[in-house]
Design an enzyme around this catalytic site. Sequence first.
Site, PDB file in Angstrom:
ATOM      1  N   ARG A 156       0.872  -1.189   0.000  1.00 26.82           N
ATOM      2  CA  ARG A 156       0.000   0.000   0.000  1.00 26.82           C
ATOM      3  C   ARG A 156       0.898   1.225   0.000  1.00 26.82           C
ATOM      4  O   ARG A 156       1.686   1.430   0.919  1.00 26.82           O
ATOM      5  CB  ARG A 156      -0.904   0.002   1.240  1.00 26.82           C
ATOM      6  CG  ARG A 156      -1.608   1.332   1.456  1.00 26.82           C
ATOM      7  CD  ARG A 156      -2.677   1.274   2.526  1.00 26.82           C
ATOM      8  NE  ARG A 156      -3.855   0.587   2.039  1.00 26.82           N
ATOM      9  CZ  ARG A 156      -5.052   0.631   2.641  1.00 26.82           C
ATOM     10  NH1 ARG A 156      -5.212   1.328   3.752  1.00 26.82           N
ATOM     11  NH2 ARG A 156      -6.078  -0.021   2.138  1.00 26.82           N
TER      12      ARG A 156
ATOM     13  N   CYS B 299     -16.651   1.492   1.276  1.00 25.98           N
ATOM     14  CA  CYS B 299     -15.436   0.678   1.470  1.00 25.98           C
ATOM     15  C   CYS B 299     -14.891   0.784   2.884  1.00 25.98           C
ATOM     16  O   CYS B 299     -14.115  -0.066   3.300  1.00 25.98           O
ATOM     17  CB  CYS B 299     -14.372   1.089   0.461  1.00 25.98           C
ATOM     18  SG  CYS B 299     -13.970   2.844   0.536  1.00 25.98           S
TER      19      CYS B 299
ATOM     20  N   ASP C 278     -17.415   6.900  -0.849  1.00 21.61           N
ATOM     21  CA  ASP C 278     -16.114   6.826  -0.173  1.00 21.61           C
ATOM     22  C   ASP C 278     -15.850   8.210   0.423  1.00 21.61           C
ATOM     23  O   ASP C 278     -16.567   9.179   0.123  1.00 21.61           O
ATOM     24  CB  ASP C 278     -15.046   6.429  -1.221  1.00 21.61           C
ATOM     25  CG  ASP C 278     -13.649   6.247  -0.633  1.00 21.61           C
ATOM     26  OD1 ASP C 278     -13.508   6.115   0.601  1.00 21.61           O
ATOM     27  OD2 ASP C 278     -12.676   6.241  -1.425  1.00 21.61           O
TER      28      ASP C 278
ATOM     29  N   GLN D  65     -10.151  -3.950  -3.067  1.00 24.09           N
ATOM     30  CA  GLN D  65     -11.459  -3.504  -2.580  1.00 24.09           C
ATOM     31  C   GLN D  65     -12.536  -3.834  -3.613  1.00 24.09           C
ATOM     32  O   GLN D  65     -13.611  -4.340  -3.272  1.00 24.09           O
ATOM     33  CB  GLN D  65     -11.410  -1.989  -2.324  1.00 24.09           C
ATOM     34  CG  GLN D  65     -12.692  -1.404  -1.798  1.00 24.09           C
ATOM     35  CD  GLN D  65     -13.027  -1.890  -0.397  1.00 24.09           C
ATOM     36  OE1 GLN D  65     -12.199  -1.826   0.497  1.00 24.09           O
ATOM     37  NE2 GLN D  65     -14.237  -2.396  -0.207  1.00 24.09           N
TER      38      GLN D  65
ATOM     39  N   ARG E 126     -13.362  -8.836   1.944  1.00 25.02           N
ATOM     40  CA  ARG E 126     -11.951  -8.575   1.623  1.00 25.02           C
ATOM     41  C   ARG E 126     -11.136  -9.851   1.847  1.00 25.02           C
ATOM     42  O   ARG E 126     -10.292 -10.221   1.047  1.00 25.02           O
ATOM     43  CB  ARG E 126     -11.392  -7.444   2.510  1.00 25.02           C
ATOM     44  CG  ARG E 126     -12.007  -6.070   2.285  1.00 25.02           C
ATOM     45  CD  ARG E 126     -11.650  -5.495   0.935  1.00 25.02           C
ATOM     46  NE  ARG E 126     -10.224  -5.430   0.723  1.00 25.02           N
ATOM     47  CZ  ARG E 126      -9.432  -4.421   1.113  1.00 25.02           C
ATOM     48  NH1 ARG E 126      -9.958  -3.374   1.695  1.00 25.02           N
ATOM     49  NH2 ARG E 126      -8.129  -4.434   0.871  1.00 25.02           N
TER      50      ARG E 126
ATOM     51  N   HIS F  76      -7.645   0.847  -6.103  1.00 23.32           N
ATOM     52  CA  HIS F  76      -7.792  -0.023  -4.932  1.00 23.32           C
ATOM     53  C   HIS F  76      -8.449  -1.316  -5.428  1.00 23.32           C
ATOM     54  O   HIS F  76      -9.606  -1.608  -5.121  1.00 23.32           O
ATOM     55  CB  HIS F  76      -8.646   0.679  -3.879  1.00 23.32           C
ATOM     56  CG  HIS F  76      -8.549   0.078  -2.510  1.00 23.32           C
ATOM     57  ND1 HIS F  76      -7.740  -1.007  -2.223  1.00 23.32           N
ATOM     58  CD2 HIS F  76      -9.164   0.401  -1.341  1.00 23.32           C
ATOM     59  CE1 HIS F  76      -7.864  -1.313  -0.943  1.00 23.32           C
ATOM     60  NE2 HIS F  76      -8.727  -0.479  -0.381  1.00 23.32           N
TER      61      HIS F  76
HETATM   62  N1  NVA Z   1     -10.109   6.628  -1.071  1.00 18.31           N
HETATM   63  C1  NVA Z   1      -9.729   6.165   0.233  1.00 18.31           C
HETATM   64  C2  NVA Z   1     -10.000   4.699   0.380  1.00 18.31           C
HETATM   65  C3  NVA Z   1      -9.724   4.132   1.733  1.00 18.31           C
HETATM   66  C4  NVA Z   1      -9.937   2.671   1.805  1.00 18.31           C
HETATM   67  C5  NVA Z   1      -8.263   6.475   0.478  1.00 18.31           C
HETATM   68  O1  NVA Z   1      -7.457   6.349  -0.445  1.00 18.31           O
HETATM   69  O2  NVA Z   1      -7.934   6.873   1.594  1.00 18.31           O
HETATM   70  N1   CP Z   2     -11.215  -0.302   2.883  1.00 22.11           N
HETATM   71  C1   CP Z   2      -9.924  -0.335   3.245  1.00 22.11           C
HETATM   72  O1   CP Z   2      -9.000  -0.505   2.422  1.00 22.11           O
HETATM   73  O2   CP Z   2      -9.732  -0.208   4.577  1.00 22.11           O
HETATM   74  P1   CP Z   2      -8.334   0.018   5.315  1.00 22.11           P
HETATM   75  O3   CP Z   2      -7.804   1.357   4.872  1.00 22.11           O
HETATM   76  O4   CP Z   2      -8.666  -0.012   6.773  1.00 22.11           O
HETATM   77  O5   CP Z   2      -7.397  -1.069   4.924  1.00 22.11           O
END
Ligand code: NVA
Ligand code: CP
Length: 307
Positions: A103, A264, A227, A135, A292, A132
């Site tokens: 990530r 999400c 989101d 997800q 997930r 993502h």
């Molecule tokens: N768009 C959000 C998704 C979190 C799971 C982010 O990138 O923080």
């Molecule tokens: N939805 C998601 O990716 O959650 P986290 O940021 O907690 O991993």
Amino acid sequence: MKSSKHFLSINDLDPEEFLEILSSAKKFKGNRRNHERTLREQVGGIITTKPSLRTRLSFEIGLLELGAQALFIRNEEIGLGERESYADIIRVLERYVDILIVRTHDHNGLIEMVKHANSSINIINALTSEEHPCQALADFLTLKENFNEFKNLKLTYIGDGNNVCHSLMLASSLLQVEFTAITPPGYEPQLKYINLATQNSKKLSGKEPQITNDIQKALEADILYTDVWVSMGESSAQKSQSAFENYKINEALLKNKNIPVLHCLPAHKDQEISEGIFEKNAKLIFDQAENRLHAQKALMLHLYFIR
Ligand code: NVA
Ligand code: CP
């Protein structure tokens, strides 16, 4: 078959592979622990430069349930792209681990890793600023559990045209779901992703993605999705939160229409979704979070057999 051994984008799958992963995920969900430990003696490394509840834990637990070891690699120590380049880090890690789950904000950093990975390692995108995809796998498993068919299903995303929106749009184009993104002006998804999804739709005779600023289009959806307005790594100062004020999923928008809503997580209640609408959809939203785990187990197995 695309048969990509890495998973940086949902577009690394073709529709058959995507559907196979979903049906394998369904089997894992029905039999969480008494299945073959196919990844025994394997090691999966996880690096995240951003916070995570679901992603890190669902990967760690998924690896353990498949018989592998999960190794959390602290970014504070390795400094992805800062202390050491993506290219050098992967050339070390590929000698130690079999799967690498990353990530990071920097999508190109992941592309760089794939370019320099020589061995049989599988690299998985656990969220970048652009996509993502893990997800989206879980989200489509959730859709499969709740609707008879993907074809002609109307999925409408409301909010920032961000990473989650890009992956959902691509996933929809692969499985012929009718996708609409409703965003404030200036927050539309990137053209690159609109074009990729449009190309898929044309090839697969699905409907092309629709991008609009008209929030009332939400009422035409079979299912809505939202989101956060400000993603991890973005500062709220950079973004005009007032631009999103008219893009909330709340009682005033839905009136008495019973349209299910996905999220999400993590959620900001009374920003992108009201507390009431969130709680009304809690079963679905927490199913998404659970999915997930099952979807990623199926993904890791799929990539292992390509390796
Ligand atoms: N768009 C959000 C998704 C979190 C799971 C982010 O990138 O923080
Ligand atoms: N939805 C998601 O990716 O959650 P986290 O940021 O907690 O991993």
